[in-house]
Motif scaffolding. Structure first.
Motif, mmCIF file in Angstrom:
data_model
loop_
_atom_site.group_PDB
_atom_site.id
_atom_site.type_symbol
_atom_site.label_atom_id
_atom_site.label_comp_id
_atom_site.label_asym_id
_atom_site.label_seq_id
_atom_site.Cartn_x
_atom_site.Cartn_y
_atom_site.Cartn_z
ATOM 1 N N VAL A 9 83.963 29.375 8.583
ATOM 2 C CA VAL A 9 83.905 29.198 7.134
ATOM 3 C C VAL A 9 85.082 28.376 6.604
ATOM 4 C CG1 VAL A 9 82.591 31.307 6.752
ATOM 5 C CG2 VAL A 9 85.085 31.376 6.623
ATOM 6 N N SER A 10 85.929 27.895 7.507
ATOM 7 C CA SER A 10 87.074 27.099 7.067
ATOM 8 C C SER A 10 86.694 25.626 6.982
ATOM 9 C CB SER A 10 88.247 27.271 8.037
ATOM 10 O OG SER A 10 88.024 26.539 9.221
ATOM 11 N N ASN A 11 87.583 24.840 6.406
ATOM 12 C CA ASN A 11 87.374 23.393 6.334
ATOM 13 C C ASN A 11 87.650 22.713 7.673
ATOM 14 O OD1 ASN A 11 86.770 23.522 3.582
ATOM 15 N ND2 ASN A 11 88.932 23.412 3.026
ATOM 16 N N PHE A 12 88.322 23.422 8.584
ATOM 17 C CA PHE A 12 88.695 22.873 9.892
ATOM 18 C C PHE A 12 88.395 23.912 10.973
ATOM 19 C CE2 PHE A 12 91.611 21.398 6.592
ATOM 20 C CZ PHE A 12 91.402 20.026 6.648
ATOM 21 N N PRO A 13 87.136 24.146 11.288
ATOM 22 C CA PRO A 13 86.793 25.252 12.181
ATOM 23 C C PRO A 13 87.387 25.148 13.586
ATOM 24 C CG PRO A 13 84.844 23.942 11.649
ATOM 25 C CD PRO A 13 85.953 23.441 10.794
ATOM 26 N N VAL A 14 87.392 23.980 14.161
ATOM 27 C CA VAL A 14 87.930 23.853 15.521
ATOM 28 C C VAL A 14 89.441 24.098 15.531
ATOM 29 C CG1 VAL A 14 88.264 22.273 17.459
ATOM 30 C CG2 VAL A 14 86.089 22.284 16.233
ATOM 31 N N ILE A 15 90.128 23.526 14.565
ATOM 32 C CA ILE A 15 91.582 23.699 14.500
ATOM 33 C C ILE A 15 91.932 25.166 14.260
ATOM 34 C CG2 ILE A 15 93.659 23.126 13.176
ATOM 35 C CD1 ILE A 15 92.392 20.353 12.707
ATOM 36 N N MET A 16 91.198 25.846 13.383
ATOM 37 C CA MET A 16 91.474 27.253 13.106
ATOM 38 C C MET A 16 91.222 28.104 14.343
ATOM 39 S SD MET A 16 92.681 27.567 10.170
ATOM 40 C CE MET A 16 93.364 25.947 10.048
ATOM 41 N N GLU A 17 90.188 27.789 15.087
ATOM 42 C CA GLU A 17 89.920 28.555 16.304
ATOM 43 C C GLU A 17 91.016 28.328 17.348
ATOM 44 O OE1 GLU A 17 86.354 29.486 19.466
ATOM 45 O OE2 GLU A 17 85.892 28.413 17.614
ATOM 46 N N VAL A 18 91.458 27.093 17.487
ATOM 47 C CA VAL A 18 92.544 26.798 18.437
ATOM 48 C C VAL A 18 93.820 27.525 18.031
ATOM 49 C CG1 VAL A 18 94.056 24.961 19.287
ATOM 50 C CG2 VAL A 18 91.593 24.598 19.217
ATOM 51 N N ILE A 19 94.173 27.484 16.750
ATOM 52 C CA ILE A 19 95.370 28.191 16.277
ATOM 53 C C ILE A 19 95.221 29.693 16.527
ATOM 54 C CG2 ILE A 19 96.733 28.807 14.236
ATOM 55 C CD1 ILE A 19 96.129 25.983 13.157
ATOM 56 N N GLY A 20 94.024 30.217 16.316
ATOM 57 C CA GLY A 20 93.769 31.637 16.575
ATOM 58 C C GLY A 20 93.999 32.005 18.030
ATOM 59 N N TRP A 21 93.486 31.192 18.944
ATOM 60 C CA TRP A 21 93.688 31.469 20.373
ATOM 61 C C TRP A 21 95.148 31.327 20.767
ATOM 62 C CZ3 TRP A 21 90.635 34.414 22.803
ATOM 63 C CH2 TRP A 21 89.254 34.409 22.552
ATOM 64 N N ILE A 22 95.849 30.366 20.176
ATOM 65 C CA ILE A 22 97.286 30.212 20.458
ATOM 66 C C ILE A 22 98.045 31.448 19.979
ATOM 67 C CG2 ILE A 22 99.368 28.919 19.822
ATOM 68 C CD1 ILE A 22 97.567 26.381 19.823
#
Length: 123
Positions: free
Chosen positions: A60-73
């Motif tokens: 639901v974010s404007n940057f789904p891939v980046i948010m997922e990567v930051i989440g995994w980090i």
């Protein structure tokens, strides 16, 4: 759940502004509590919570891939903090204190940028 990320972003903004204007406020609190268990647990807990929420809400974010990567980090960092143990965590905190004097304000700018990005991504 997005509101949790926005609140975290606002807290990052406030911490960044504090580091820019008067870094000693945050440094003093961390120095006084560097050997306390709650700081280690908090570092792990915040990263786990933020990582899980970022992964869960990435779509639901404007940057789904980046948010997922930051989440995994963030989750990976929480695991590393857990595995490293209390003594190594205390040494890490001491090392970070040595960097705060020369680079504290740069860290404040980075915290403002990260907090602003999180808010922008979920508003």
């Amino acid at each position: 759940m997005s509101i949790l990320i926005i609140v975290f972003g606002l807290l990052m903004l406030l911490a960044g502004m504090s580091l820019i204007t008067n870094p000693e406020i945050i440094i003093r609190v961390l120095r006084e509590n560097a050997d306390k268990l709650w700081l280690h647990i908090g570092a792990v807990g915040v990263r786990l919570t933020l990582g899980a929420v970022l992964i869960y809400q990435a779509s639901v974010s404007n940057f789904p891939v980046i948010m997922e990567v930051i989440g995994w980090i963030a989750i990976f960092a929480a695991i590393v903090f857990t595995i490293m143990g209390r003594n190594n965590f205390k040494r890490l905190i001491s090392w970070v204190f040595s960097l705060v004097e020369p680079f504290g304000r740069i860290g404040g700018v980075l915290a403002i940028c990260f907090g602003s990005f999180l808010i922008y991504a979920f508003v």
